[in-house]
Design an enzyme around this catalytic site. Structure first.
Site, PDB file in Angstrom:
ATOM      1  N   THR A 154       0.809  -1.241   0.066  1.00  0.00           N
ATOM      2  CA  THR A 154       0.108  -0.029   0.157  1.00  0.00           C
ATOM      3  C   THR A 154       0.973   1.232   0.150  1.00  0.00           C
ATOM      4  OG1 THR A 154      -1.613  -1.190   1.319  1.00  0.00           O
ATOM      5  CG2 THR A 154      -1.739   1.264   1.161  1.00  0.00           C
ATOM      6  N   VAL A 155       1.977   1.256   1.057  1.00  0.00           N
ATOM      7  CA  VAL A 155       2.840   2.245   0.855  1.00  0.00           C
ATOM      8  C   VAL A 155       3.564   2.468  -0.597  1.00  0.00           C
ATOM      9  CG1 VAL A 155       4.905   3.166   1.825  1.00  0.00           C
ATOM     10  CG2 VAL A 155       3.193   2.176   3.339  1.00  0.00           C
ATOM     11  N   THR A 156       3.913   1.471  -0.997  1.00  0.00           N
ATOM     12  CA  THR A 156       4.562   1.659  -2.322  1.00  0.00           C
ATOM     13  C   THR A 156       3.675   2.369  -3.475  1.00  0.00           C
ATOM     14  OG1 THR A 156       5.613  -0.522  -1.838  1.00  0.00           O
ATOM     15  CG2 THR A 156       5.644   0.046  -4.053  1.00  0.00           C
ATOM     16  N   ASP A 183       9.310   2.268  -9.205  1.00  0.00           N
ATOM     17  CA  ASP A 183      10.369   3.361  -9.334  1.00  0.00           C
ATOM     18  C   ASP A 183      10.456   4.099 -10.817  1.00  0.00           C
ATOM     19  OD1 ASP A 183      10.999   3.096  -6.714  1.00  0.00           O
ATOM     20  OD2 ASP A 183      12.738   2.042  -7.336  1.00  0.00           O
ATOM     21  N   ASP A 185       9.459   5.337  -0.807  1.00  0.00           N
ATOM     22  CA  ASP A 185      10.359   4.299  -1.177  1.00  0.00           C
ATOM     23  C   ASP A 185      11.332   3.944  -0.546  1.00  0.00           C
ATOM     24  OD1 ASP A 185      11.208   2.583  -3.301  1.00  0.00           O
ATOM     25  OD2 ASP A 185      12.429   3.951  -4.089  1.00  0.00           O
ATOM     26  N   ASP A 213       8.400   1.588   2.575  1.00  0.00           N
ATOM     27  CA  ASP A 213       8.038   0.374   2.036  1.00  0.00           C
ATOM     28  C   ASP A 213       9.052  -0.900   2.476  1.00  0.00           C
ATOM     29  OD1 ASP A 213       9.729   1.126  -0.141  1.00  0.00           O
ATOM     30  OD2 ASP A 213       8.216   0.773  -1.655  1.00  0.00           O
ATOM     31  N   GLY A 214      10.331  -0.653   1.810  1.00  0.00           N
ATOM     32  CA  GLY A 214      11.321  -1.654   1.930  1.00  0.00           C
ATOM     33  C   GLY A 214      11.594  -2.093   3.853  1.00  0.00           C
ATOM     34  N   SER A 272       9.733  -9.900  -0.125  1.00  0.00           N
ATOM     35  CA  SER A 272       9.346 -10.764  -0.900  1.00  0.00           C
ATOM     36  C   SER A 272       9.624 -10.289  -2.286  1.00  0.00           C
ATOM     37  CB  SER A 272       8.004 -10.793  -1.005  1.00  0.00           C
ATOM     38  OG  SER A 272       7.249  -9.744  -1.393  1.00  0.00           O
ATOM     39  N   ARG A 320      11.098  -5.225   5.882  1.00  0.00           N
ATOM     40  CA  ARG A 320      12.140  -6.045   6.522  1.00  0.00           C
ATOM     41  C   ARG A 320      11.657  -6.203   8.003  1.00  0.00           C
ATOM     42  NH1 ARG A 320      14.916  -3.311   2.644  1.00  0.00           N
ATOM     43  NH2 ARG A 320      14.925  -1.205   3.806  1.00  0.00           N
TER      44      ARG A 320
HETATM   45  C1  LIG Z   1      13.593  26.140  -0.801  1.00  0.00           C
HETATM   46  C2  LIG Z   1      13.320  25.038  -1.688  1.00  0.00           C
HETATM   47  C3  LIG Z   1      12.672  23.936  -1.094  1.00  0.00           C
HETATM   48  C4  LIG Z   1      12.532  22.897  -1.957  1.00  0.00           C
HETATM   49  C5  LIG Z   1      11.458  22.035  -1.354  1.00  0.00           C
HETATM   50  C6  LIG Z   1      12.165  20.647  -0.807  1.00  0.00           C
HETATM   51  C7  LIG Z   1      13.485  20.110  -1.691  1.00  0.00           C
HETATM   52  C8  LIG Z   1      13.781  18.642  -1.237  1.00  0.00           C
HETATM   53  C9  LIG Z   1      14.592  18.202  -2.325  1.00  0.00           C
HETATM   54  C10 LIG Z   1      14.687  17.083  -2.472  1.00  0.00           C
HETATM   55  C11 LIG Z   1      14.310  15.702  -1.730  1.00  0.00           C
HETATM   56  C12 LIG Z   1      14.962  14.774  -2.524  1.00  0.00           C
HETATM   57  C13 LIG Z   1      14.625  13.613  -1.902  1.00  0.00           C
HETATM   58  C14 LIG Z   1      14.950  12.596  -2.872  1.00  0.00           C
HETATM   59  C15 LIG Z   1      14.890  11.027  -1.930  1.00  0.00           C
HETATM   60  C16 LIG Z   1      15.046   9.741  -2.821  1.00  0.00           C
HETATM   61  C17 LIG Z   1      14.717   8.853  -1.816  1.00  0.00           C
HETATM   62  C18 LIG Z   1      14.554   7.564  -2.758  1.00  0.00           C
HETATM   63  O1  LIG Z   1      13.471   7.070  -3.000  1.00  0.00           O
HETATM   64  O2  LIG Z   1      15.632   6.974  -3.147  1.00  0.00           O
HETATM   65  C19 LIG Z   1      15.346   5.736  -3.655  1.00  0.00           C
HETATM   66  C20 LIG Z   1      16.645   5.247  -3.839  1.00  0.00           C
HETATM   67  C21 LIG Z   1      16.605   3.697  -4.509  1.00  0.00           C
HETATM   68  O3  LIG Z   1      15.778   2.578  -3.928  1.00  0.00           O
HETATM   69  P1  LIG Z   1      15.351   1.386  -4.284  1.00  0.00           P
HETATM   70  O4  LIG Z   1      16.495   0.368  -3.809  1.00  0.00           O
HETATM   71  O5  LIG Z   1      14.226   0.966  -3.912  1.00  0.00           O
HETATM   72  O6  LIG Z   1      15.403   1.419  -5.781  1.00  0.00           O
HETATM   73  C22 LIG Z   1      16.229   0.612  -6.523  1.00  0.00           C
HETATM   74  C23 LIG Z   1      16.916   1.777  -7.838  1.00  0.00           C
HETATM   75  O7  LIG Z   1      15.686   2.416  -8.182  1.00  0.00           O
HETATM   76  C24 LIG Z   1      17.578   1.134  -8.942  1.00  0.00           C
HETATM   77  O8  LIG Z   1      17.610   2.019  -9.906  1.00  0.00           O
HETATM   78  P2  LIG Z   1      19.148   2.274 -10.424  1.00  0.00           P
HETATM   79  O9  LIG Z   1      20.116   3.030  -9.308  1.00  0.00           O
HETATM   80  O10 LIG Z   1      19.834   1.021 -10.922  1.00  0.00           O
HETATM   81  O11 LIG Z   1      18.905   3.395 -11.303  1.00  0.00           O
HETATM   82  C25 LIG Z   1      17.109   0.175  -9.653  1.00  0.00           C
HETATM   83  O12 LIG Z   1      17.816  -0.826 -10.555  1.00  0.00           O
HETATM   84  C26 LIG Z   1      16.362  -1.189  -8.482  1.00  0.00           C
HETATM   85  O13 LIG Z   1      15.600  -1.952  -9.236  1.00  0.00           O
HETATM   86  C27 LIG Z   1      15.731  -0.329  -7.518  1.00  0.00           C
HETATM   87  O14 LIG Z   1      15.211  -1.463  -6.671  1.00  0.00           O
HETATM   88  O15 LIG Z   1      17.335   4.855  -2.318  1.00  0.00           O
HETATM   89  C28 LIG Z   1      18.355   5.113  -2.019  1.00  0.00           C
HETATM   90  O16 LIG Z   1      19.274   5.195  -2.884  1.00  0.00           O
HETATM   91  C29 LIG Z   1      18.613   5.338  -0.571  1.00  0.00           C
HETATM   92  C30 LIG Z   1      19.308   6.644  -0.267  1.00  0.00           C
HETATM   93  C31 LIG Z   1      18.142   7.885  -0.226  1.00  0.00           C
HETATM   94  C32 LIG Z   1      19.161   8.996  -0.057  1.00  0.00           C
HETATM   95  C33 LIG Z   1      17.792  10.202   0.200  1.00  0.00           C
HETATM   96  C34 LIG Z   1      18.959  11.267   0.288  1.00  0.00           C
HETATM   97  C35 LIG Z   1      18.076  12.448   0.559  1.00  0.00           C
HETATM   98  C36 LIG Z   1      19.008  13.675   0.889  1.00  0.00           C
HETATM   99  C37 LIG Z   1      18.734  14.865   0.782  1.00  0.00           C
HETATM  100  C38 LIG Z   1      17.110  15.433   0.626  1.00  0.00           C
HETATM  101  C39 LIG Z   1      17.057  16.606   1.346  1.00  0.00           C
HETATM  102  C40 LIG Z   1      17.493  17.644   0.763  1.00  0.00           C
HETATM  103  C41 LIG Z   1      17.131  19.087   1.303  1.00  0.00           C
HETATM  104  C42 LIG Z   1      17.210  20.310   0.252  1.00  0.00           C
HETATM  105  C43 LIG Z   1      16.597  21.461   0.978  1.00  0.00           C
HETATM  106  C44 LIG Z   1      16.433  22.597   0.182  1.00  0.00           C
HETATM  107  C45 LIG Z   1      15.638  23.510   1.256  1.00  0.00           C
HETATM  108  N1  LIG Z   2       6.073  -3.258  -1.307  1.00  0.00           N
HETATM  109  C1  LIG Z   2       7.358  -3.549  -0.963  1.00  0.00           C
HETATM  110  C2  LIG Z   2       8.514  -3.081  -1.116  1.00  0.00           C
HETATM  111  C3  LIG Z   2       9.684  -3.536  -0.948  1.00  0.00           C
HETATM  112  N2  LIG Z   2       9.999  -4.557  -0.565  1.00  0.00           N
HETATM  113  C4  LIG Z   2      11.176  -5.137  -0.334  1.00  0.00           C
HETATM  114  O1  LIG Z   2      12.235  -4.027  -0.090  1.00  0.00           O
HETATM  115  C5  LIG Z   2      13.360  -4.090  -0.874  1.00  0.00           C
HETATM  116  C6  LIG Z   2      13.551  -2.595  -1.306  1.00  0.00           C
HETATM  117  O2  LIG Z   2      13.951  -1.902  -0.309  1.00  0.00           O
HETATM  118  P1  LIG Z   2      13.993  -0.352  -0.245  1.00  0.00           P
HETATM  119  O3  LIG Z   2      14.284  -0.096   0.862  1.00  0.00           O
HETATM  120  O4  LIG Z   2      14.810   0.028  -1.303  1.00  0.00           O
HETATM  121  O5  LIG Z   2      12.504  -0.033  -0.250  1.00  0.00           O
HETATM  122  C7  LIG Z   2      12.639  -4.892  -1.911  1.00  0.00           C
HETATM  123  O6  LIG Z   2      13.803  -5.399  -2.733  1.00  0.00           O
HETATM  124  C8  LIG Z   2      11.784  -5.964  -1.590  1.00  0.00           C
HETATM  125  O7  LIG Z   2      12.658  -6.837  -0.778  1.00  0.00           O
HETATM  126  C9  LIG Z   2       8.824  -5.595  -0.468  1.00  0.00           C
HETATM  127  O8  LIG Z   2       8.958  -6.536   0.021  1.00  0.00           O
HETATM  128  N3  LIG Z   2       7.589  -5.067  -0.463  1.00  0.00           N
HETATM  129 MG   LIG Z   3      11.354   0.930  -1.682  1.00  0.00          MG
HETATM  130 MG   LIG Z   4      12.430   1.702  -4.800  1.00  0.00          MG
END
Ligand SMILES: CCCCCCCC/C=C\CCCCCCCC(=O)OC[C@H](COP(=O)(O)O[C@@H]1[C@H](O)[C@H](OP(=O)(O)O)[C@@H](O)[C@H](O)[C@H]1O)OC(=O)CCCCCCC/C=C\CCCCCCCC
Ligand SMILES: Nc1ccn([C@@H]2O[C@H](COP(=O)(O)O)[C@@H](O)[C@H]2O)c(=O)n1
Ligand SMILES: [Mg+2]
Ligand SMILES: [Mg+2]
EC number: 2.7.8.-
Length: 239
Positions: A48-50, A109, A84, A87-88, A98, A92
């Site tokens: 649901t969160v996803t 994504d 994003d 949900d994971g 799964s 966990r």
């Molecule tokens: C004055 C202006 C104000 C503006 C308003 C607010 C601005 C805020 C700005 C930005 C916030 C950005 C937040 C972004 C957060 C992203 C979090 C996220 O979803 O990360 C997802 C990522 C990947 O997760 P998964 O493992 O689920 O996904 C895999 C991935 O997609 C693979 O793709 P590939 O890499 O291969 O291309 C796929 O292959 C795979 O299938 C898939 O499963 O999660 C992470 O990587 C974890 C790290 C997250 C880090 C988040 C950092 C946020 C940092 C800072 C945000 C704060 C900025 C503040 C700005 C302040 C401005 C005032």
């Molecule tokens: N609805 C979901 C979403 C995610 N998962 C598990 O979490 C892993 C991804 O973790 P993130 O921290 O990147 O969200 C994914 O590979 C699944 O194992 C799930 O079970 N159900």
């Molecule tokens: Mg996720």
């Molecule tokens: Mg993801």
């Protein structure tokens, strides 16, 4: 997913892990764990969160960005995009990570990323009136999807794809959303700041191209190594 994630990670240490996934994920895991636990107590499921998170990102991107409302679009997207990580975390905590969840998470994504860069492209194709930036936005969209595909396809043919590369998804999102959020302040009278978005889009485009090359080169090397090992195994068995 050929093998469980934990087994795969242990078997093949990932080199070239991108910065945010390496350093920020642990921090956000700590911060978001109590919220994830709260949702679990309320009976909410990870799926649901996803689904709700993706719907919120898509709505924020496609309602606000094509109209040039970058500040409000980014605020809405930011509220939902952290789902994003939640949900994971929930899966966990529940011990219910799964294959279906991994598939749903990764597939949605791609939908969310398509809406964000599609939203920029629609703005530049319309009132933003800039063909080059429209093309750069479309390039960011397409290259981001291909970057993710390289890993998914490489893993599906049994390779470790032990590289993430320079700009993976978290970097693509943070660079473009931070820039869009600040660029949006232009409509509130802050001068000069609108250039942040074009700069960010160029950075994401070039970074995605570099990442694509890094991953393709890795898959080519791993594929050659796997086939050499298979040939050596076959000739040993024949003797
Ligand atoms: C004055 C202006 C104000 C503006 C308003 C607010 C601005 C805020 C700005 C930005 C916030 C950005 C937040 C972004 C957060 C992203 C979090 C996220 O979803 O990360 C997802 C990522 C990947 O997760 P998964 O493992 O689920 O996904 C895999 C991935 O997609 C693979 O793709 P590939 O890499 O291969 O291309 C796929 O292959 C795979 O299938 C898939 O499963 O999660 C992470 O990587 C974890 C790290 C997250 C880090 C988040 C950092 C946020 C940092 C800072 C945000 C704060 C900025 C503040 C700005 C302040 C401005 C005032
Ligand atoms: N609805 C979901 C979403 C995610 N998962 C598990 O979490 C892993 C991804 O973790 P993130 O921290 O990147 O969200 C994914 O590979 C699944 O194992 C799930 O079970 N159900
Ligand atoms: Mg996720
Ligand atoms: Mg993801």
């Amino acid at each position: 997913m050929g093998q469980p994630e934990a087994t795969r990670a242990a078997a093949t240490p990932t080199v070239g892990k991108a910065m945010l996934n390496k350093y920020a994920r642990a921090f956000f895991t700590r911060v978001l764990t109590p919220f994830a636990a709260f949702l679990i107590r309320r009976g909410v499921s990870p799926d649901t969160v996803t689904l709700i998170g993706t719907a919120g990102v898509v709505a924020g991107a496609l309602v606000f960005y094509p109209r040039g409302e970058f500040f409000w679009g980014t605020v809405v997207i930011t509220l939902f995009v952290f789902s994003d990580l939640v949900d994971g975390n929930m899966a966990r905590q529940l011990g219910r990570s799964s294959r279906w969840g991994a598939f749903l998470d990764s597939t949605l994504d791609r939908v969310a990323d398509g809406a964000i860069f599609g939203g920029f492209a629609l703005w530049y194709a319309g009132r933003g009136d800039d063909n080059v930036l429209c093309a750069v936005s479309i390039f960011c969209l397409a290259s981001g999807q291909v970057v993710s595909y390289t890993k998914a396809r490489g893993e599906s043919i049994g390779l470790p794809v032990a590289v993430n590369g320079l700009v993976e998804r978290a970097e693509r999102l943070v660079i473009s959303l931070v820039a869009a959020g600040f660029a949006g302040l232009h409509t509130f009278g802050v001068p000069g700041i609108q250039w942040l978005l074009p700069i960010a889009l160029w950075i994401v485009a070039v970074g995605s191209l570099v990442t694509l090359v890094q991953r393709v080169v890795t898959v080519r090397r791993e594929s050659a190594e796997a086939e050499a090992a298979a040939r050596a195994g076959a000739s040993e068995a024949a003797q």
